[in-house]
Write an enzyme that holds these catalytic residues in place. Sequence first.
Site, short mmCIF file in Angstrom:
data_model
loop_
_atom_site.label_atom_id
_atom_site.label_comp_id
_atom_site.label_asym_id
_atom_site.label_seq_id
_atom_site.Cartn_x
_atom_site.Cartn_y
_atom_site.Cartn_z
N ASP A 210 -3.75 -3.75 -10.05
CA ASP A 210 -3.24 -3.94 -8.53
C ASP A 210 -4.65 -4.66 -7.93
O ASP A 210 -5.57 -4.69 -8.55
CB ASP A 210 -3.02 -2.41 -7.61
CG ASP A 210 -2.12 -2.75 -6.55
OD1 ASP A 210 -2.43 -3.58 -5.70
OD2 ASP A 210 -0.91 -2.06 -6.96
N GLY A 231 -7.34 -6.83 -9.33
CA GLY A 231 -7.22 -8.24 -9.29
C GLY A 231 -5.89 -8.59 -8.48
O GLY A 231 -5.29 -7.86 -8.23
N PHE A 233 -2.44 -10.84 -9.10
CA PHE A 233 -1.80 -11.34 -9.91
C PHE A 233 -1.23 -13.05 -9.45
O PHE A 233 -0.61 -13.75 -10.42
CB PHE A 233 -0.07 -10.67 -10.04
CG PHE A 233 0.40 -10.07 -8.72
CD1 PHE A 233 0.59 -10.81 -7.74
CD2 PHE A 233 0.76 -8.96 -8.85
CE1 PHE A 233 1.36 -10.45 -6.72
CE2 PHE A 233 1.46 -8.43 -7.70
CZ PHE A 233 1.99 -9.18 -6.54
N HIS A 251 10.84 -7.91 -5.31
CA HIS A 251 11.54 -7.84 -3.97
C HIS A 251 10.55 -8.38 -3.16
O HIS A 251 10.92 -8.54 -1.77
CB HIS A 251 12.37 -6.67 -4.15
CG HIS A 251 11.70 -5.60 -3.48
ND1 HIS A 251 12.30 -4.43 -2.89
CD2 HIS A 251 10.32 -5.22 -3.35
CE1 HIS A 251 11.36 -3.44 -2.43
NE2 HIS A 251 10.20 -3.83 -2.68
#
Length: 341
Positions: A210, A231, A233, A251
Amino acid sequence: MNLDIERPGAPTPPSPANALLMQFTTAYWTSRCLHVVAEFGVADALDNGARSTEALADATGTQPHALYRVLRLLASVGIFELKDGSWHHTEASRLLRSDHPGSLRDYIRMLGLPAFWDAFGDLDHSLRTGEPAFTKSHPEGVFGYLAGHPEESRIFNASMTSKSHGDIAAILPAYDFSQFAVVADIGGGRGHLLRAILKRSPMTLGILFDQPHVIADVVPEKDEKLSLVGGSFFADPIPEANAYLLMNIIHDWPDKECIKILSAIRNAMPQDARVLIIETVVPSTPEPHLSKELDIAMMALPGGMERTQEEYSTLASKCALRLVSAIATISPYSILEMAAA
Ligand SMILES: C[S@@+](CC[C@H](N)C(=O)[O-])C[C@H]1O[C@@H](n2cnc3c(N)ncnc32)[C@H](O)[C@@H]1O
Protein backbone atom coordinates in the site's frame (compact mmCIF):
# COMPACT_ATOMS: atom_id res chain seq x y z
CA MET A 1 -67.59 25.39 17.38
CA ASN A 2 -66.72 23.45 14.25
CA LEU A 3 -62.94 22.86 14.16
CA ASP A 4 -62.95 20.95 10.89
CA ILE A 5 -60.58 22.57 8.47
CA GLU A 6 -62.11 22.94 5.10
CA ARG A 7 -60.12 21.28 2.35
CA PRO A 8 -60.97 21.14 -1.31
CA GLY A 9 -62.08 17.62 -2.21
CA ALA A 10 -62.00 14.50 -0.03
CA PRO A 11 -58.81 13.92 2.02
CA THR A 12 -56.71 11.07 0.62
CA PRO A 13 -53.96 9.14 2.40
CA PRO A 14 -50.47 9.61 0.96
CA SER A 15 -49.96 7.33 -2.01
CA PRO A 16 -47.16 4.71 -2.00
CA ALA A 17 -45.41 6.90 -4.60
CA ASN A 18 -45.58 9.89 -2.28
CA ALA A 19 -44.32 7.79 0.67
CA LEU A 20 -41.45 6.43 -1.45
CA LEU A 21 -40.21 9.90 -2.39
CA MET A 22 -40.64 11.24 1.13
CA GLN A 23 -38.70 8.29 2.57
CA PHE A 24 -35.74 8.73 0.25
CA THR A 25 -35.56 12.50 0.19
CA THR A 26 -35.29 12.56 3.98
CA ALA A 27 -33.23 9.38 4.54
CA TYR A 28 -30.05 11.40 5.08
CA TRP A 29 -31.54 13.05 8.19
CA THR A 30 -31.26 9.70 9.96
CA SER A 31 -27.85 8.95 8.36
CA ARG A 32 -26.54 12.25 9.62
CA CYS A 33 -27.70 11.50 13.18
CA LEU A 34 -25.79 8.23 12.94
CA HIS A 35 -22.62 10.05 11.82
CA VAL A 36 -22.66 12.56 14.69
CA VAL A 37 -23.49 9.93 17.31
CA ALA A 38 -20.54 7.84 16.06
CA GLU A 39 -18.29 10.91 16.03
CA PHE A 40 -19.19 11.91 19.60
CA GLY A 41 -18.67 8.35 20.88
CA VAL A 42 -22.14 8.10 22.39
CA ALA A 43 -22.22 4.30 22.18
CA ASP A 44 -18.88 4.08 23.99
CA ALA A 45 -20.26 6.27 26.76
CA LEU A 46 -23.21 3.91 27.15
CA ASP A 47 -21.82 0.72 28.64
CA ASN A 48 -23.91 -2.30 29.56
CA GLY A 49 -26.01 -0.40 32.09
CA ALA A 50 -28.64 2.25 31.46
CA ARG A 51 -27.77 5.97 31.33
CA SER A 52 -29.85 9.10 31.39
CA THR A 53 -29.67 11.62 28.54
CA GLU A 54 -27.96 14.09 30.90
CA ALA A 55 -25.25 11.58 31.90
CA LEU A 56 -24.62 10.67 28.24
CA ALA A 57 -24.51 14.34 27.22
CA ASP A 58 -22.10 15.08 30.05
CA ALA A 59 -19.82 12.18 29.03
CA THR A 60 -19.80 13.16 25.34
CA GLY A 61 -19.67 16.96 25.53
CA THR A 62 -23.10 17.37 23.90
CA GLN A 63 -26.26 19.30 24.79
CA PRO A 64 -28.83 17.04 26.51
CA HIS A 65 -31.89 18.31 24.63
CA ALA A 66 -30.24 18.00 21.21
CA LEU A 67 -28.76 14.59 22.05
CA TYR A 68 -32.15 13.35 23.26
CA ARG A 69 -33.79 14.31 19.96
CA VAL A 70 -31.06 12.69 17.87
CA LEU A 71 -31.24 9.48 19.92
CA ARG A 72 -35.05 9.49 19.75
CA LEU A 73 -34.90 9.41 15.94
CA LEU A 74 -32.25 6.68 15.93
CA ALA A 75 -34.24 4.67 18.51
CA SER A 76 -37.26 4.85 16.19
CA VAL A 77 -35.32 2.67 13.72
CA GLY A 78 -33.82 0.31 16.33
CA ILE A 79 -30.52 2.06 17.08
CA PHE A 80 -30.55 2.58 20.90
CA GLU A 81 -33.64 2.13 23.05
CA LEU A 82 -35.27 4.37 25.66
CA LYS A 83 -36.71 2.40 28.61
CA ASP A 84 -38.00 3.94 31.85
CA GLY A 85 -36.34 7.25 31.01
CA SER A 86 -32.85 5.78 30.41
CA TRP A 87 -30.95 4.82 27.29
CA HIS A 88 -29.99 1.18 26.60
CA HIS A 89 -28.07 -0.50 23.82
CA THR A 90 -29.71 -2.52 21.07
CA GLU A 91 -27.86 -5.02 18.87
CA ALA A 92 -27.35 -2.28 16.27
CA SER A 93 -26.16 0.45 18.67
CA ARG A 94 -23.56 -1.95 20.12
CA LEU A 95 -21.91 -1.98 16.66
CA LEU A 96 -21.24 1.74 17.18
CA ARG A 97 -18.93 0.93 20.11
CA SER A 98 -15.19 1.16 19.37
CA ASP A 99 -14.46 -2.07 21.26
CA HIS A 100 -17.04 -4.31 19.55
CA PRO A 101 -15.34 -7.00 17.40
CA GLY A 102 -17.72 -6.15 14.55
CA SER A 103 -17.59 -2.38 15.16
CA LEU A 104 -18.77 -0.12 12.32
CA ARG A 105 -17.93 3.09 14.21
CA ASP A 106 -14.92 4.08 12.09
CA TYR A 107 -16.75 3.41 8.82
CA ILE A 108 -19.67 5.60 9.91
CA ARG A 109 -17.28 8.32 11.17
CA MET A 110 -15.43 8.25 7.83
CA LEU A 111 -18.64 8.85 5.85
CA GLY A 112 -19.42 11.73 8.21
CA LEU A 113 -16.03 13.45 7.86
CA PRO A 114 -16.61 16.96 6.44
CA ALA A 115 -14.62 16.32 3.23
CA PHE A 116 -16.55 13.09 2.51
CA TRP A 117 -19.98 14.39 3.58
CA ASP A 118 -19.53 17.60 1.57
CA ALA A 119 -18.83 15.58 -1.57
CA PHE A 120 -22.38 14.25 -1.48
CA GLY A 121 -23.67 17.81 -1.11
CA ASP A 122 -21.68 18.59 -4.28
CA LEU A 123 -22.98 15.60 -6.26
CA ASP A 124 -24.37 18.00 -8.89
CA HIS A 125 -20.70 18.77 -9.70
CA SER A 126 -20.23 15.14 -10.83
CA LEU A 127 -23.33 15.29 -13.01
CA ARG A 128 -22.34 18.59 -14.55
CA THR A 129 -18.64 17.85 -15.13
CA GLY A 130 -18.23 14.05 -14.95
CA GLU A 131 -15.54 14.69 -12.32
CA PRO A 132 -15.62 13.29 -8.75
CA ALA A 133 -17.62 15.74 -6.59
CA PHE A 134 -14.87 15.46 -3.96
CA THR A 135 -12.47 17.35 -6.24
CA LYS A 136 -14.67 20.46 -6.27
CA SER A 137 -13.27 21.36 -2.83
CA HIS A 138 -10.18 19.12 -2.86
CA PRO A 139 -8.60 19.05 -6.34
CA GLU A 140 -5.93 16.59 -5.12
CA GLY A 141 -8.61 13.86 -4.94
CA VAL A 142 -9.46 11.46 -2.11
CA PHE A 143 -6.11 9.68 -1.83
CA GLY A 144 -4.08 12.90 -2.23
CA TYR A 145 -6.27 14.52 0.43
CA LEU A 146 -5.80 11.60 2.83
CA ALA A 147 -2.03 11.64 2.31
CA GLY A 148 -2.02 15.25 3.57
CA HIS A 149 -4.47 14.77 6.47
CA PRO A 150 -3.07 12.19 8.92
CA GLU A 151 -6.07 12.08 11.29
CA GLU A 152 -8.60 11.66 8.47
CA SER A 153 -6.27 9.07 6.92
CA ARG A 154 -6.18 7.14 10.19
CA ILE A 155 -10.00 7.16 10.32
CA PHE A 156 -10.22 6.13 6.64
CA ASN A 157 -7.83 3.19 7.08
CA ALA A 158 -9.61 2.10 10.25
CA SER A 159 -12.93 2.45 8.41
CA MET A 160 -11.83 -0.04 5.75
CA THR A 161 -11.01 -2.56 8.48
CA SER A 162 -14.28 -1.73 10.25
CA LYS A 163 -16.51 -2.29 7.24
CA SER A 164 -14.74 -5.46 6.18
CA HIS A 165 -15.67 -7.70 9.14
CA GLY A 166 -18.76 -9.15 7.49
CA ASP A 167 -17.33 -9.17 3.95
CA ILE A 168 -14.22 -11.12 4.97
CA ALA A 169 -16.31 -13.75 6.76
CA ALA A 170 -18.14 -14.29 3.44
CA ILE A 171 -15.01 -14.25 1.23
CA LEU A 172 -12.86 -16.76 3.15
CA PRO A 173 -15.03 -19.85 2.60
CA ALA A 174 -15.72 -18.95 -1.05
CA TYR A 175 -12.19 -19.55 -2.38
CA ASP A 176 -9.21 -21.78 -1.58
CA PHE A 177 -6.48 -19.22 -0.86
CA SER A 178 -4.29 -21.92 0.77
CA GLN A 179 -3.28 -23.20 -2.71
CA PHE A 180 -0.89 -20.23 -3.06
CA ALA A 181 2.63 -20.07 -1.58
CA VAL A 182 2.67 -16.25 -1.65
CA VAL A 183 -0.34 -13.93 -1.68
CA ALA A 184 0.12 -10.17 -2.21
CA ASP A 185 -2.65 -7.79 -1.14
CA ILE A 186 -2.34 -4.76 -3.41
CA GLY A 187 -3.80 -1.64 -1.75
CA GLY A 188 -4.51 -3.87 1.23
CA GLY A 189 -4.81 -1.03 3.76
CA ARG A 190 -4.02 -2.36 7.21
CA GLY A 191 -4.03 -5.94 5.93
CA HIS A 192 -7.33 -7.12 7.44
CA LEU A 193 -8.20 -9.42 4.50
CA LEU A 194 -4.66 -10.74 4.05
CA ARG A 195 -4.21 -11.42 7.76
CA ALA A 196 -7.51 -13.33 7.86
CA ILE A 197 -6.32 -15.44 4.88
CA LEU A 198 -2.91 -16.12 6.47
CA LYS A 199 -4.59 -17.28 9.69
CA ARG A 200 -6.55 -19.89 7.72
CA SER A 201 -3.62 -20.87 5.46
CA PRO A 202 -0.61 -21.50 7.72
CA MET A 203 1.71 -22.41 4.78
CA THR A 204 1.02 -19.19 2.85
CA LEU A 205 3.26 -16.10 3.02
CA GLY A 206 1.73 -12.64 2.68
CA ILE A 207 2.89 -9.36 1.14
CA LEU A 208 0.96 -6.25 2.09
CA PHE A 209 1.44 -3.49 -0.49
CA ASP A 210 0.00 0.00 0.00
CA GLN A 211 1.09 3.63 0.00
CA PRO A 212 4.08 4.31 2.29
CA HIS A 213 2.08 6.42 4.79
CA VAL A 214 -0.52 3.65 5.11
CA ILE A 215 2.10 0.91 5.56
CA ALA A 216 3.91 3.06 8.16
CA ASP A 217 0.84 2.74 10.41
CA VAL A 218 0.60 -1.08 10.18
CA VAL A 219 1.70 -2.71 13.41
CA PRO A 220 3.31 -6.10 12.74
CA GLU A 221 1.86 -8.94 14.82
CA LYS A 222 4.06 -11.50 16.57
CA ASP A 223 5.10 -14.45 14.37
CA GLU A 224 3.03 -13.42 11.37
CA LYS A 225 4.38 -14.33 7.91
CA LEU A 226 3.71 -10.92 6.45
CA SER A 227 6.08 -8.59 4.56
CA LEU A 228 5.15 -4.91 4.46
CA VAL A 229 5.89 -3.04 1.22
CA GLY A 230 5.22 0.69 0.80
CA GLY A 231 4.82 2.02 -2.74
CA SER A 232 2.44 3.24 -5.40
CA PHE A 233 0.88 0.79 -7.86
CA PHE A 234 1.23 3.53 -10.48
CA ALA A 235 4.95 4.09 -10.04
CA ASP A 236 6.72 1.39 -8.04
CA PRO A 237 7.57 -2.26 -8.75
CA ILE A 238 4.81 -4.72 -7.87
CA PRO A 239 6.12 -7.63 -5.75
CA GLU A 240 6.19 -11.14 -7.21
CA ALA A 241 3.48 -13.45 -5.83
CA ASN A 242 1.31 -16.42 -6.79
CA ALA A 243 -1.92 -14.53 -6.19
CA TYR A 244 -2.77 -10.83 -6.12
CA LEU A 245 -5.73 -9.63 -4.07
CA LEU A 246 -7.37 -6.35 -5.06
CA MET A 247 -10.29 -5.68 -2.76
CA ASN A 248 -12.12 -2.38 -3.25
CA ILE A 249 -9.27 -1.13 -5.44
CA ILE A 250 -10.43 -1.40 -9.05
CA HIS A 251 -13.74 0.31 -8.17
CA ASP A 252 -11.79 3.38 -6.94
CA TRP A 253 -10.52 4.23 -10.44
CA PRO A 254 -11.69 4.98 -14.00
CA ASP A 255 -10.76 2.41 -16.68
CA LYS A 256 -7.56 4.20 -17.72
CA GLU A 257 -6.02 3.90 -14.23
CA CYS A 258 -7.39 0.35 -13.76
CA ILE A 259 -5.58 -0.70 -16.94
CA LYS A 260 -2.34 0.77 -15.56
CA ILE A 261 -2.73 -1.08 -12.22
CA LEU A 262 -3.68 -4.43 -13.78
CA SER A 263 -0.99 -4.18 -16.47
CA ALA A 264 1.66 -3.50 -13.81
CA ILE A 265 0.51 -6.63 -11.95
CA ARG A 266 0.39 -8.64 -15.19
CA ASN A 267 4.01 -7.63 -15.94
CA ALA A 268 5.19 -8.62 -12.46
CA MET A 269 3.31 -11.89 -12.05
CA PRO A 270 4.50 -15.42 -12.87
CA GLN A 271 2.65 -16.97 -15.84
CA ASP A 272 0.48 -19.23 -13.63
CA ALA A 273 -0.40 -16.62 -10.99
CA ARG A 274 -3.96 -15.45 -10.32
CA VAL A 275 -5.37 -11.95 -9.94
CA LEU A 276 -8.32 -11.95 -7.52
CA ILE A 277 -10.46 -8.82 -7.75
CA ILE A 278 -12.93 -8.59 -4.89
CA GLU A 279 -15.73 -6.15 -5.64
CA THR A 280 -19.49 -5.96 -5.87
CA VAL A 281 -20.64 -6.78 -9.40
CA VAL A 282 -23.50 -4.72 -10.82
CA PRO A 283 -26.39 -7.05 -11.78
CA SER A 284 -28.15 -6.53 -15.10
CA THR A 285 -31.53 -6.57 -13.29
CA PRO A 286 -33.17 -3.47 -11.77
CA GLU A 287 -33.50 -4.55 -8.10
CA PRO A 288 -31.68 -2.73 -5.26
CA HIS A 289 -28.08 -3.96 -4.85
CA LEU A 290 -25.17 -2.61 -2.80
CA SER A 291 -23.18 -2.22 -6.04
CA LYS A 292 -25.57 0.48 -7.27
CA GLU A 293 -25.16 2.48 -4.04
CA LEU A 294 -21.37 2.03 -3.89
CA ASP A 295 -21.26 3.13 -7.51
CA ILE A 296 -22.57 6.58 -6.56
CA ALA A 297 -20.08 6.79 -3.68
CA MET A 298 -17.30 5.97 -6.17
CA MET A 299 -18.59 8.66 -8.55
CA ALA A 300 -18.71 11.29 -5.77
CA LEU A 301 -15.51 10.36 -3.93
CA PRO A 302 -12.51 8.84 -5.79
CA GLY A 303 -14.03 9.02 -9.28
CA GLY A 304 -14.24 5.26 -9.87
CA MET A 305 -17.24 3.00 -10.55
CA GLU A 306 -18.76 -0.41 -9.84
CA ARG A 307 -18.76 -2.64 -12.91
CA THR A 308 -20.73 -5.46 -14.49
CA GLN A 309 -19.14 -8.86 -15.07
CA GLU A 310 -18.81 -8.00 -18.78
CA GLU A 311 -16.99 -4.79 -17.91
CA TYR A 312 -14.50 -6.75 -15.77
CA SER A 313 -13.99 -9.19 -18.61
CA THR A 314 -13.30 -6.31 -21.04
CA LEU A 315 -10.91 -4.69 -18.55
CA ALA A 316 -9.00 -7.98 -18.20
CA SER A 317 -8.68 -8.33 -21.98
CA LYS A 318 -7.03 -4.89 -22.18
CA CYS A 319 -4.30 -5.99 -19.74
CA ALA A 320 -3.29 -9.37 -21.25
CA LEU A 321 -5.50 -11.09 -18.67
CA ARG A 322 -8.67 -13.15 -18.98
CA LEU A 323 -11.59 -13.54 -16.60
CA VAL A 324 -11.55 -17.21 -15.53
CA SER A 325 -14.48 -17.17 -13.11
CA ALA A 326 -16.77 -14.87 -11.15
CA ILE A 327 -17.40 -16.46 -7.77
CA ALA A 328 -20.37 -15.15 -5.81
CA THR A 329 -20.15 -15.09 -2.01
CA ILE A 330 -22.97 -14.94 0.52
CA SER A 331 -22.24 -11.18 0.80
CA PRO A 332 -22.78 -8.67 -2.06
CA TYR A 333 -19.07 -9.17 -2.93
CA SER A 334 -17.81 -11.48 -5.68
CA ILE A 335 -14.32 -12.78 -6.42
CA LEU A 336 -13.35 -12.14 -10.05
CA GLU A 337 -10.55 -14.59 -10.78
CA MET A 338 -8.21 -13.62 -13.61
CA ALA A 339 -5.27 -15.44 -15.20
CA ALA A 340 -2.73 -14.62 -17.89
CA ALA A 341 -4.45 -14.49 -21.29
C1 LIG B 1 -10.87 1.66 -0.65
S1 LIG B 1 -9.34 1.31 0.13
C2 LIG B 1 -9.36 -0.47 0.14
C3 LIG B 1 -8.52 -1.07 1.23
C4 LIG B 1 -8.62 -2.59 1.33
N1 LIG B 1 -8.18 -3.27 0.12
C5 LIG B 1 -10.04 -2.99 1.67
O1 LIG B 1 -10.76 -3.52 0.84
O2 LIG B 1 -10.46 -2.74 2.81
C6 LIG B 1 -8.18 1.69 -1.16
C7 LIG B 1 -6.74 1.44 -0.79
O3 LIG B 1 -5.93 1.75 -1.92
C8 LIG B 1 -4.76 2.36 -1.44
N2 LIG B 1 -4.14 3.14 -2.53
C9 LIG B 1 -4.62 4.27 -3.12
N3 LIG B 1 -3.78 4.70 -4.05
C10 LIG B 1 -2.72 3.84 -4.06
C11 LIG B 1 -1.52 3.76 -4.83
N4 LIG B 1 -1.24 4.67 -5.77
N5 LIG B 1 -0.68 2.73 -4.59
C12 LIG B 1 -0.97 1.80 -3.63
N6 LIG B 1 -2.10 1.82 -2.88
C13 LIG B 1 -2.97 2.83 -3.09
C14 LIG B 1 -5.25 3.22 -0.30
O4 LIG B 1 -4.19 3.64 0.54
C15 LIG B 1 -6.24 2.30 0.37
O5 LIG B 1 -5.65 1.49 1.34
